[in-house]
Design a protein around this motif. Structure first.
Motif, PDB file in Angstrom:
ATOM      1  N   VAL A 194       0.840  -1.199   0.000  1.00 29.93           N
ATOM      2  CA  VAL A 194       0.000   0.000   0.000  1.00 29.93           C
ATOM      3  C   VAL A 194       0.880   1.255   0.000  1.00 29.93           C
ATOM      4  O   VAL A 194       1.847   1.345   0.771  1.00 29.93           O
ATOM      5  CB  VAL A 194      -0.937   0.013   1.226  1.00 29.93           C
ATOM      6  CG1 VAL A 194      -1.781   1.285   1.245  1.00 29.93           C
ATOM      7  CG2 VAL A 194      -1.838  -1.230   1.222  1.00 29.93           C
ATOM      8  N   TRP A 195       0.518   2.204  -0.832  1.00 28.08           N
ATOM      9  CA  TRP A 195       1.245   3.473  -0.962  1.00 28.08           C
ATOM     10  C   TRP A 195       0.243   4.614  -0.967  1.00 28.08           C
ATOM     11  O   TRP A 195      -0.952   4.399  -1.185  1.00 28.08           O
ATOM     12  CB  TRP A 195       2.047   3.500  -2.270  1.00 28.08           C
ATOM     13  CG  TRP A 195       2.906   2.300  -2.512  1.00 28.08           C
ATOM     14  CD1 TRP A 195       2.498   1.042  -2.867  1.00 28.08           C
ATOM     15  CD2 TRP A 195       4.329   2.231  -2.426  1.00 28.08           C
ATOM     16  NE1 TRP A 195       3.571   0.210  -3.006  1.00 28.08           N
ATOM     17  CE2 TRP A 195       4.719   0.910  -2.740  1.00 28.08           C
ATOM     18  CE3 TRP A 195       5.328   3.162  -2.125  1.00 28.08           C
ATOM     19  CZ2 TRP A 195       6.040   0.493  -2.761  1.00 28.08           C
ATOM     20  CZ3 TRP A 195       6.652   2.757  -2.149  1.00 28.08           C
ATOM     21  CH2 TRP A 195       7.004   1.439  -2.466  1.00 28.08           C
ATOM     22  N   SER A 196       0.719   5.832  -0.752  1.00 29.02           N
ATOM     23  CA  SER A 196      -0.193   6.968  -0.783  1.00 29.02           C
ATOM     24  C   SER A 196       0.564   8.241  -1.112  1.00 29.02           C
ATOM     25  O   SER A 196       1.775   8.347  -0.871  1.00 29.02           O
ATOM     26  CB  SER A 196      -0.914   7.115   0.564  1.00 29.02           C
ATOM     27  OG  SER A 196      -1.884   8.149   0.525  1.00 29.02           O
ATOM     28  N   LEU A 197      -0.156   9.207  -1.666  1.00 26.86           N
ATOM     29  CA  LEU A 197       0.411  10.520  -1.975  1.00 26.86           C
ATOM     30  C   LEU A 197      -0.704  11.547  -1.982  1.00 26.86           C
ATOM     31  O   LEU A 197      -1.886  11.214  -1.928  1.00 26.86           O
ATOM     32  CB  LEU A 197       1.155  10.522  -3.313  1.00 26.86           C
ATOM     33  CG  LEU A 197       0.327  10.493  -4.605  1.00 26.86           C
ATOM     34  CD1 LEU A 197       1.203  10.905  -5.791  1.00 26.86           C
ATOM     35  CD2 LEU A 197      -0.311   9.160  -4.875  1.00 26.86           C
ATOM     36  N   GLY A 198      -0.315  12.812  -2.033  1.00 25.19           N
ATOM     37  CA  GLY A 198      -1.301  13.872  -2.106  1.00 25.19           C
ATOM     38  C   GLY A 198      -1.863  14.264  -0.755  1.00 25.19           C
ATOM     39  O   GLY A 198      -1.307  13.967   0.301  1.00 25.19           O
ATOM     40  N   ASP A 199      -3.014  14.949  -0.788  1.00 22.71           N
ATOM     41  CA  ASP A 199      -3.613  15.512   0.418  1.00 22.71           C
ATOM     42  C   ASP A 199      -3.916  14.474   1.481  1.00 22.71           C
ATOM     43  O   ASP A 199      -3.868  14.771   2.684  1.00 22.71           O
ATOM     44  CB  ASP A 199      -4.920  16.235   0.069  1.00 22.71           C
ATOM     45  CG  ASP A 199      -4.722  17.410  -0.867  1.00 22.71           C
ATOM     46  OD1 ASP A 199      -3.559  17.766  -1.139  1.00 22.71           O
ATOM     47  OD2 ASP A 199      -5.730  17.973  -1.329  1.00 22.71           O
ATOM     48  N   VAL A 200      -4.253  13.250   1.073  1.00 23.97           N
ATOM     49  CA  VAL A 200      -4.697  12.237   2.027  1.00 23.97           C
ATOM     50  C   VAL A 200      -3.538  11.515   2.704  1.00 23.97           C
ATOM     51  O   VAL A 200      -3.739  10.780   3.676  1.00 23.97           O
ATOM     52  CB  VAL A 200      -5.637  11.227   1.325  1.00 23.97           C
ATOM     53  CG1 VAL A 200      -4.824  10.220   0.489  1.00 23.97           C
ATOM     54  CG2 VAL A 200      -6.535  10.511   2.324  1.00 23.97           C
TER      55      VAL A 200
END
Length: 391
Positions: free
Chosen positions: A288-294
């Motif tokens: 799992v990866w994430s980027l941006g405002d969240v």
């Protein structure tokens, strides 16, 4: 059961740019989950609220910006299983993947500010951050010739909160040019002591606020709205401003609830996705990866920050299982108008140190040329290059 190699949840700037970059970098079988049929270049909403742009200039059909070779899943995620990994859709499907990327952006949390939704509906409050009210802001501010107006910056997390200053300065400049500024009682509610926490930029912003005669409430939050009254809480207590002609108040934000329910959130109360702030990988769920405002990156989010995040994340997803990860330095950028046609560009890294893209030019100093780039050039770059993974 439907399966994809890379599943990106969110089809805004982050999701589309990342999908395009992954495909350009050699990824196969990339899918994007996005329920909206319209894609928006959201930075222009502030110019809509300043009378310098229309909604047509920032909107495109979502189908037209989906990268060639990408699968568009026109639906909405309602739950996540990070161990699989997989997501459940509103239509009942479950979709599995090898790599899951979460870049949904943030949701408005209307309930945290009693009376805000009702004040929006009544028409005496609104903001450029909300698509439905952005076109209504400028007609409301433009036609004022006297009265009390409140502008408020949202507390973090928020999508590029510093740009909440744009409508204030554009409106004040307009009132000065039309000769009514002396009859306006303008208030700014800041969540912190200074406007953006960058000393050099704050000095310029404070001078601009003083020149327009803006009353600044610091370390403050709007806690309720009712019958043209705005209640504000500060360290000194609770204050009420009555007889409001217009209130530009932005809702507080939080992550989608399924992120918290799925065990992906970290240390913030807003439920942001827990990630390594350098690699953008989840510390407990490596797929799992994430980027941006969240994503909980410890920065002030911005569209400009995404450009670097996308490059790093595309590389790291394709390098998963190796030791060749790239590192995101926390770069972000805050474009703020101090007049209708003058803009400052504040570029910093995660510790607030200046990180200018053009070292020989002081972009913090407000310029007409910088405003022109922000208003006219960047939207073209966005649709023609950023969304195609070329920046």
């Amino acid at each position: 059961m439907e399966h994809h190699a890379v599943l990106i949840v969110g089809g805004g700037n982050a999701g589309i740019s990342l999908a395009a970059r992954l495909l350009r970098d050699g990824a196969r079988d990339v899918a994007v989950v996005e329920s909206e049929s319209v894609h928006r270049y959201r930075p222009l909403l502030n110019y809509v609220g300043g009378g310098e742009a229309t909604m047509a200039t920032l909107e495109r059909p979502a189908a037209s910006v989906m990268p060639h070779g990408c699968t568009w899943i026109h639906d909405e995620v309602v739950s996540v299983d990070p161990d699989a990994p997989s997501v459940a859709m509103r239509d009942g499907r479950r979709i599995t993947c090898d790599t899951l990327v979460i870049c949904t952006g943030l949701e408005e949390d209307w309930d945290t500010t009693p009376g805000l939704a009702e004040s929006y509906a009544a028409g005496w409050a609104g903001s450029t951050f909300i698509v439905e009210t952005a076109p209504l802001v400028w007609p409301a501010l433009r036609d004022l010739t006297a009265g009390r107006v409140v502008f408020a910056m949202p507390a973090e997390p928020a999508p590029c909160s510093a740009t909440a200053l744009k409508p204030l300065f554009m409106a004040c400049d307009h009132w000065r040019q039309t000769g009514v500024l002396k009859d306006m009682d303008v208030h700014l509610v800041l969540p912190d002591r200074s406007p953006i926490g960058v000393p050099k930029a704050d000095r310029i912003l404070e001078q601009a606020l003083e020149s327009y005669g803006v009353h600044v409430l610091r370390n403050a939050r709007v806690t309720s709205l009712d019958d043209r009254r705005v209640t504000i809480t500060t360290p000194d207590g609770t204050h009420a401003l009555d007889g409001i002609a217009y209130a530009h108040v932005i809702p507080q934000y939080r992550a989608p609830r399924w992120i918290v329910e799925g065990g992906l959130s970290g240390r913030t109360g807003a439920g942001l996705v827990d990630v390594d702030s350098y690699t953008l990988q989840h510390p407990r769920h490596p797929a799992v990866w994430s980027l941006g405002d969240v994503a909980d990156l410890g920065i002030k989010p911005s569209g400009g920050a995404l450009r670097k995040q996308v490059v790093v994340l595309s590389h790291n997803i394709l390098a998963a299982g190796t030791t060749t990860f790239q590192r995101y330095d926390g770069y972000t950028v805050m474009p703020i108008t101090v007049a209708r046609h003058r803009l400052m560009l504040v570029e910093v890294n995660r510790v607030g140190r200046s990180e200018p893209s053009l070292p020989l030019l002081d972009l913090v100093r407000p310029r007409r040329a910088t405003w022109w780039v922000d208003r006219y050039a960047l939207p073209q770059v966005y649709f023609r290059r950023i969304l195609r993974g070329k920046v």
